[in-house]
Design an enzyme around this catalytic site. Structure first.
Site, PDB file in Angstrom:
ATOM      1  N   ASP A 181       0.855  -1.177   0.000  1.00 33.64           N
ATOM      2  CA  ASP A 181       0.000   0.000   0.000  1.00 33.64           C
ATOM      3  C   ASP A 181       0.895   1.232   0.000  1.00 33.64           C
ATOM      4  O   ASP A 181       2.091   1.167   0.255  1.00 33.64           O
ATOM      5  CB  ASP A 181      -1.062  -0.024   1.096  1.00 33.64           C
ATOM      6  CG  ASP A 181      -0.489   0.146   2.470  1.00 33.64           C
ATOM      7  OD1 ASP A 181       0.712  -0.051   2.620  1.00 33.64           O
ATOM      8  OD2 ASP A 181      -1.257   0.465   3.383  1.00 33.64           O
ATOM      9  N   GLU A 204      -4.034  12.381   9.931  1.00 28.21           N
ATOM     10  CA  GLU A 204      -4.477  13.394   8.976  1.00 28.21           C
ATOM     11  C   GLU A 204      -5.376  14.410   9.680  1.00 28.21           C
ATOM     12  O   GLU A 204      -5.199  15.623   9.557  1.00 28.21           O
ATOM     13  CB  GLU A 204      -5.246  12.753   7.808  1.00 28.21           C
ATOM     14  CG  GLU A 204      -4.393  11.934   6.858  1.00 28.21           C
ATOM     15  CD  GLU A 204      -4.226  10.482   7.292  1.00 28.21           C
ATOM     16  OE1 GLU A 204      -4.600  10.164   8.447  1.00 28.21           O
ATOM     17  OE2 GLU A 204      -3.715   9.675   6.497  1.00 28.21           O
ATOM     18  N   LYS A 245     -13.786   6.344   7.336  1.00 29.52           N
ATOM     19  CA  LYS A 245     -13.835   4.932   6.942  1.00 29.52           C
ATOM     20  C   LYS A 245     -13.240   4.792   5.552  1.00 29.52           C
ATOM     21  O   LYS A 245     -13.463   5.635   4.679  1.00 29.52           O
ATOM     22  CB  LYS A 245     -15.277   4.429   6.914  1.00 29.52           C
ATOM     23  CG  LYS A 245     -15.864   4.193   8.277  1.00 29.52           C
ATOM     24  CD  LYS A 245     -16.855   3.030   8.239  1.00 29.52           C
ATOM     25  CE  LYS A 245     -17.406   2.728   9.622  1.00 29.52           C
ATOM     26  NZ  LYS A 245     -18.214   3.836  10.148  1.00 29.52           N
ATOM     27  N   LYS A 251     -15.114  16.162   5.223  1.00 31.25           N
ATOM     28  CA  LYS A 251     -13.875  16.287   4.446  1.00 31.25           C
ATOM     29  C   LYS A 251     -13.515  14.889   3.977  1.00 31.25           C
ATOM     30  O   LYS A 251     -13.863  13.900   4.625  1.00 31.25           O
ATOM     31  CB  LYS A 251     -12.751  16.891   5.294  1.00 31.25           C
ATOM     32  CG  LYS A 251     -12.246  16.001   6.411  1.00 31.25           C
ATOM     33  CD  LYS A 251     -10.959  16.532   6.993  1.00 31.25           C
ATOM     34  CE  LYS A 251     -10.278  15.503   7.875  1.00 31.25           C
ATOM     35  NZ  LYS A 251     -11.008  15.132   9.087  1.00 31.25           N
ATOM     36  N   ASP A 267      -7.669  -5.521   6.402  1.00 35.00           N
ATOM     37  CA  ASP A 267      -6.627  -6.166   5.586  1.00 35.00           C
ATOM     38  C   ASP A 267      -6.609  -7.677   5.812  1.00 35.00           C
ATOM     39  O   ASP A 267      -5.985  -8.413   5.038  1.00 35.00           O
ATOM     40  CB  ASP A 267      -5.231  -5.641   5.956  1.00 35.00           C
ATOM     41  CG  ASP A 267      -5.044  -4.190   5.569  1.00 35.00           C
ATOM     42  OD1 ASP A 267      -5.624  -3.783   4.544  1.00 35.00           O
ATOM     43  OD2 ASP A 267      -4.313  -3.470   6.280  1.00 35.00           O
TER      44      ASP A 267
HETATM   45  N1  LIG Z   1      -8.973  11.326   8.288  1.00 30.58           N
HETATM   46  C1  LIG Z   1      -9.498  11.415   7.078  1.00 30.58           C
HETATM   47  N2  LIG Z   1     -10.618  12.109   6.862  1.00 30.58           N
HETATM   48  C2  LIG Z   1     -11.149  12.200   5.664  1.00 30.58           C
HETATM   49  N3  LIG Z   1     -10.650  11.650   4.563  1.00 30.58           N
HETATM   50  C3  LIG Z   1      -9.514  10.926   4.681  1.00 30.58           C
HETATM   51  C4  LIG Z   1      -8.892  10.783   5.938  1.00 30.58           C
HETATM   52  N4  LIG Z   1      -7.792  10.020   5.747  1.00 30.58           N
HETATM   53  C5  LIG Z   1      -7.751   9.710   4.454  1.00 30.58           C
HETATM   54  N5  LIG Z   1      -8.788  10.256   3.792  1.00 30.58           N
HETATM   55  C6  LIG Z   1      -9.094  10.110   2.373  1.00 30.58           C
HETATM   56  O1  LIG Z   1      -9.458   8.785   2.106  1.00 30.58           O
HETATM   57  C7  LIG Z   1      -8.599   8.209   1.143  1.00 30.58           C
HETATM   58  C8  LIG Z   1      -8.376   6.776   1.419  1.00 30.58           C
HETATM   59  O2  LIG Z   1      -7.665   6.657   2.608  1.00 30.58           O
HETATM   60  P1  LIG Z   1      -7.061   5.244   3.037  1.00 30.58           P
HETATM   61  O3  LIG Z   1      -6.330   5.406   4.299  1.00 30.58           O
HETATM   62  O4  LIG Z   1      -8.087   4.193   2.926  1.00 30.58           O
HETATM   63  O5  LIG Z   1      -6.099   4.953   1.865  1.00 30.58           O
HETATM   64  P2  LIG Z   1      -4.703   5.586   1.655  1.00 30.58           P
HETATM   65  O6  LIG Z   1      -4.086   5.738   2.976  1.00 30.58           O
HETATM   66  O7  LIG Z   1      -4.783   6.758   0.774  1.00 30.58           O
HETATM   67  O8  LIG Z   1      -4.006   4.516   0.816  1.00 30.58           O
HETATM   68  P3  LIG Z   1      -3.125   3.338   1.310  1.00 30.58           P
HETATM   69  O9  LIG Z   1      -3.956   2.167   0.931  1.00 30.58           O
HETATM   70  O10 LIG Z   1      -1.934   3.526   0.476  1.00 30.58           O
HETATM   71  O11 LIG Z   1      -2.850   3.446   2.764  1.00 30.58           O
HETATM   72  C9  LIG Z   1      -7.344   9.054   1.205  1.00 30.58           C
HETATM   73  O12 LIG Z   1      -6.674   9.042  -0.010  1.00 30.58           O
HETATM   74  C10 LIG Z   1      -7.910  10.421   1.498  1.00 30.58           C
HETATM   75  O13 LIG Z   1      -8.366  11.040   0.328  1.00 30.58           O
HETATM   76 MG   LIG Z   2      -4.064   3.841   4.700  1.00 27.06          MG
END
Ligand SMILES: Nc1ncnc2c1ncn2[C@@H]1O[C@H](COP(=O)(O)OP(=O)(O)OP(=O)(O)O)[C@@H](O)[C@H]1O
Ligand SMILES: [Mg+2]
Ligand SMILES: [K+]
Length: 677
Positions: A304, A345, A374, A392, A519
């Site tokens: 990832d 984040e 989520k 957001k 996962d």
């Molecule tokens: N705390 C948050 N609040 C709102 N949106 C979020 C938050 N964290 C991540 N996101 C959004 O959700 C998306 C998916 O997040 P997720 O953690 O599932 O995947 P990722 O971290 O981008 O990818 P990876 O699979 O590489 O970890 C992010 O790309 C971002 O746009």
């Molecule tokens: Mg992630």
């Protein structure tokens, strides 16, 4: 990493291995290794012939027979020593783990509020325990209430405490670790004897070590070879007798031992154990040798993005308003929507607003219903008490959400988010009800050296696929920067498992890392699933490896170790069989010259005498085992290149070398042995 775990061979380990070499002479344990068992039987026969010379042999042969007996015994001891030495570090480690596994008192919750004191050994799956500051966590489980920093050095060797909290991906705790601050409530996840430390002990001790499919196949080959040579040698006696040539039994036994693959037979289990041990020293727990070998055969690696390829501490670095919205308003709404978002984040958004001195109303922020982030929705936010909904999240997700409420998408939104994504950042859109206010720029950086590592993997013939929940543009930028072969963007957890299945359907072996409960199915589906120790219990149970340091990029090294294990075994098998061929040319002429001195033209190697030739071959056969122990333990040097190239290279080095080395070795030994014989 744990100091004692890193330490190489200590005197204590060597002493124990010497002692164990004798214990392992027990025929019951020798029988598991058919090649060496045949040597042991031969040794006993020669001993009987030496002790009872009247029955079996001429008196003047006693000295020779005794020498053969002695060399054979040493051969077995050398093989046993190799195995014992390989086991040594694990055993020492098991001892120190057992210390961490003392019985302690646990505060078990009964009813809603009261607790009773019970012994940790009485805890069962599902029990709820309370652990206060300074106390040892009595068993493996999941934090269901509270947050605490935990000292896990007993297991990971890492002295800095780690934060464990209810919910999320950092909720699992391990029995035998200590709460250094605060208080947590833990739901026990394992029954007595099945805990992580128990598993770790039996793992490093090799108590439940089973031969891997690969080892079994090789063992069958070696046993067949042994059987063939046994038949050859047994029939040689009568044939020679028919020709009026008298071949003595100890000479035949010496011939047999030289011909059967004792080198690899003696080192095979040491190679496997040492491979497992290398993984363990690397602070990765492999649940089976099979998993380590599978790592060596991987074709596809799924990684990832966030936290594996990038550092993963995605930090808000800029607020970018869209349309006619102001930075202040955007920042205030972003902060209000993030106050209760405990993800890195979310926290960074609040920090950025504070840092920029952009105000937001704490009271509004505190109220309302928090909407947790989520991976499925890719959004988070809060439903305020006045009815407004603040969100957001991923730009496409927020756009859909706003559109569903009849909102319009500002014209400059896409341009703004694309320019963030093109720099490898993650854009988050901020909206309230049907209105989009702007973007948050989340910065993340690719870990240094990633490109080189992916280049290496490519040379090994491994395809790397980055799988991310992020948008396609960010994904493309990071993929390009890191140098992965392929990527999948906007992927939800179930997409990972689908991707793994697709690769496996093409006959490929797949490795992946993960830490979350979502996962877990993919970790179980993958041929090599590496879970993070920081991750959830579900992830750790589904995976066949756990990284104690929780560094997902370690999967790359695990694959190298697996490859090295397979290669070491292949190289030493080649070497061993090539060796035996060479010994054949030393010993067969000697045997016949012994019977018919006129045949001395056969002495092409110019060896001192037939007897010294036989003894020299036998001595070489014995000493090659300890000489190769370092190679078996450390593994052959591994360079990233394609499998066919490697095979070619190894056949030259270990095949050709295996034929040449014995000629030189036997000749040198003979120069010395001939002085006596
Ligand atoms: N705390 C948050 N609040 C709102 N949106 C979020 C938050 N964290 C991540 N996101 C959004 O959700 C998306 C998916 O997040 P997720 O953690 O599932 O995947 P990722 O971290 O981008 O990818 P990876 O699979 O590489 O970890 C992010 O790309 C971002 O746009
Ligand atoms: Mg992630
Ligand atoms: K041999």
């Amino acid at each position: 990493m744990n100091a004692n775990r890193k330490s190489m061979l200590t005197a204590a380990i060597v002493n124990r291995a010497v002692r164990d070499s004798f214990i392992k002479l027990n025929p019951k344990s020798m029988m598991r290794n058919p090649v060496m068992f045949v040597v042991e039987v031969g040794t006993v026969v020669v001993l009987l012939m030496t002790l009872l010379p009247g029955y079996f042999a001429a008196k003047d042969d006693i000295g020779f027979n005794l020498t053969v007996f002695f060399i054979l015994l040493v051969t077995i001891l050398f093989a046993n020593f190799a195995e014992a030495l390989a086991e040594g570090r694990g055993k020492a480690q098991a001892d120190s783990l057992k210390n961490a596994k003392k019985e302690i008192q646990a505060r078990k919750r009964v009813g809603a509020q009261s607790v009773v004191i019970v012994a940790s050994t009485e805890l069962r799956k599902g029990d709820i325990v309370v652990v206060e500051q300074g106390e040892m966590i009595p068993g493996d489980g999941e934090v269901i209430e509270g947050l605490a920093s935990v000292d896990e050095s007993a297991i990971t060797g890492e002295s800095a405490p780690v934060i464990k909290e209810a919910g999320g991906d950092f909720s699992s705790v391990t029995g035998g670790t200590r709460v250094v601050s605060d208080r947590i409530v833990v739901r026990i996840a394992s029954d007595p004897g099945e805990s992580f430390i128990d598993r770790m002990i039996s793992l490093v001790e090799g108590a439940k070590r089973q031969k891997t499919p690969n080892e079994l196949a090789l063992n069958t080959l070696l046993t067949s070879l042994t059987l063939i040579f046994l038949i050859v040698v047994v029939t040689l006696g009568p044939i020679a007798g028919y020709l009026d040539i008298e071949l003595q039994v100890p000479v035949l036994i010496a011939l047999l031992v030289c011909l059967i693959p004792t080198t690899i037979g003696g080192l095979l289990s040491a190679i496997g154990i040492a491979g497992m041990d290398r993984v363990t020293q690397f602070n990765v727990l492999a649940m089976s040798g099979k998993a380590v070998e599978a790592a060596g055969d991987i074709n596809t690696m799924i990684l990832d993005k966030t936290g594996t390829i990038t550092y993963g501490n995605r930090m808000a670095s800029e607020f970018v308003p869209v349309g006619r919205e102001s930075v202040g308003e955007l920042a205030a709404l972003a902060a209000i929507g993030s106050v209760r978002d405990e993800t890195p984040e979310g926290r960074s958004v609040v920090e950025l607003a504070k840092k920029l001195g952009l105000a937001y109303d704490e009271a509004i922020a505190a109220g309302g219903e928090f909407i947790e982030f989520k991976a499925e929705t890719r959004m988070s936010g809060v439903d305020l008490t006045d009815g407004r909904q603040v969100r957001k999240g991923a730009v496409d997700a927020v756009k859909k959400w706003v559109a569903a409420q009849g909102g319009t998408i500002p014209a400059d939104l896409d341009a703004g988010s694309d320019s963030i994504a093109r720099e490898g950042g993650t854009p988050l859109a901020v909206a309230v009800d049907n209105r989009i206010y702007g973007l948050i720029y989340l910065k993340d950086t690719v870990k240094p050296g990633m490109r080189e590592r992916f280049d290496q993997l490519r040379k090994m013939g491994i395809k790397t696929i980055m799988c991310t929940g992020d948008n396609p543009l960010t994904a493309a930028t990071i993929a390009r920067e890191a140098g992965v072969d392929d990527f999948v963007a906007e992927s939800k957890p179930e997409d990972k498992i689908a991707l793994i299945r697709r690769e496996q359907a093409e006959g490929k072996l797949v490795a992946m890392t993960g830490d979350g409960t979502n996962d877990a199915p993919a970790l179980a589906q993958a041929d090599v699933g590496l879970a993070m120790n920081s991750g959830t219990v579900a992830a750790k149970e589904a995976a066949n490896m756990v990284d104690l340091d929780s560094d997902p990029s370690k999967i790359i090294e695990v694959v190298s170790i697996g490859k090295q294990l397979l290669m070491t075994r292949g190289a030493l098998t080649t070497f061993s069989i090539a060796n035996d061929i060479a010994k054949y040319f030393a010993i067969i002429p000697a045997m016949f010259i012994l019977a018919i001195p006129e045949m001395s033209v056969l002495n092409v190697m110019g060896l001192g005498s037939p007897r010294s030739a036989i003894l020299s071959a036998l001595i070489f056969n014995a000493v090659i085992i300890p000489l190769l122990i370092p190679l078996a333990m450390k593994g052959v040097a591994y360079k990233a290149m394609s499998a066919s190239k490697l095979l070619g290279r190894n056949i030259v080095i270990y095949g050709l070398g295996g034929v040449i080395v014995p000629f030189i070795g036997i000749k040198l030994i003979d120069l010395i042995v001939h002085l006596w014989v």
